[in-house]
Motif scaffolding. Sequence first.
Motif, short mmCIF file in Angstrom:
data_model
loop_
_atom_site.label_atom_id
_atom_site.label_comp_id
_atom_site.label_asym_id
_atom_site.label_seq_id
_atom_site.Cartn_x
_atom_site.Cartn_y
_atom_site.Cartn_z
N LEU A 15 0.83 -1.20 0.00
CA LEU A 15 0.00 0.00 0.00
C LEU A 15 0.87 1.25 0.00
O LEU A 15 0.65 2.17 -0.80
N HIS A 16 1.88 1.27 0.87
CA HIS A 16 2.75 2.45 0.93
C HIS A 16 3.61 2.58 -0.31
O HIS A 16 3.94 3.69 -0.72
N ARG A 17 3.97 1.47 -0.94
CA ARG A 17 4.71 1.56 -2.21
C ARG A 17 3.84 2.21 -3.29
O ARG A 17 4.32 3.02 -4.09
N GLY A 51 -4.46 0.95 12.78
CA GLY A 51 -3.63 -0.15 12.30
C GLY A 51 -2.56 0.30 11.32
O GLY A 51 -1.42 -0.17 11.37
N VAL A 52 -2.91 1.21 10.44
CA VAL A 52 -1.95 1.74 9.48
C VAL A 52 -0.89 2.55 10.21
O VAL A 52 0.31 2.41 9.95
N ARG A 53 -1.33 3.36 11.16
CA ARG A 53 -0.37 4.18 11.92
C ARG A 53 0.59 3.30 12.72
O ARG A 53 1.78 3.59 12.80
N ARG A 54 0.07 2.22 13.31
CA ARG A 54 0.93 1.31 14.08
C ARG A 54 1.99 0.67 13.19
O ARG A 54 3.11 0.44 13.62
N SER A 55 1.63 0.37 11.97
CA SER A 55 2.57 -0.31 11.07
C SER A 55 3.55 0.66 10.41
O SER A 55 4.54 0.22 9.83
N TRP A 56 3.32 1.95 10.50
CA TRP A 56 4.11 2.95 9.78
C TRP A 56 5.57 2.97 10.22
O TRP A 56 6.46 3.06 9.39
N GLY A 57 5.85 2.88 11.51
CA GLY A 57 7.22 2.98 12.01
C GLY A 57 8.19 2.02 11.33
O GLY A 57 9.21 2.45 10.77
N ASP A 72 4.87 11.71 7.46
CA ASP A 72 5.03 12.15 8.85
C ASP A 72 4.37 13.51 9.08
O ASP A 72 3.76 13.74 10.11
N SER A 73 4.46 14.39 8.09
CA SER A 73 3.82 15.71 8.23
C SER A 73 2.30 15.61 8.21
O SER A 73 1.61 16.45 8.78
#
Length: 109
Positions: A15-17, A51-57, A72-73
């Motif tokens: 998803l982030h890609r 869930g997305v925020r938890r996986s972001w790091g 991040d912004s």
Amino acid sequence: DASEVAAYRFFMIKLHRLFEHAYLQHESGLLADEVWVGWRNQIAMSIAMPGVRRSWGPIKKLLDSGYVSFVDSLADESTRIATDYSDAWGLEKPEWAPLSPDHRGSPDE
């Protein structure tokens, strides 16, 4: 179960890609501003989801530094845009199930 956690992490990376690709196209001038607005809003709504925020790091270490700075912004802004799942997607907030037997926290941690 471990296979579900692995599948979720793989999905989050993909998803982030996808989001990263749109970001880089926009930064290069290949994606018009009027098209980018929809992508930007989707990224903001997604990062607001617990869930997305938890996986972001862990995931952000794999991505373009410009995209990482951009997301991040958005983190604080997306919290204002969508404070929970229902605001982000127009749905009722789901019942949250633990990701693993060791997970004891709430989805907002």
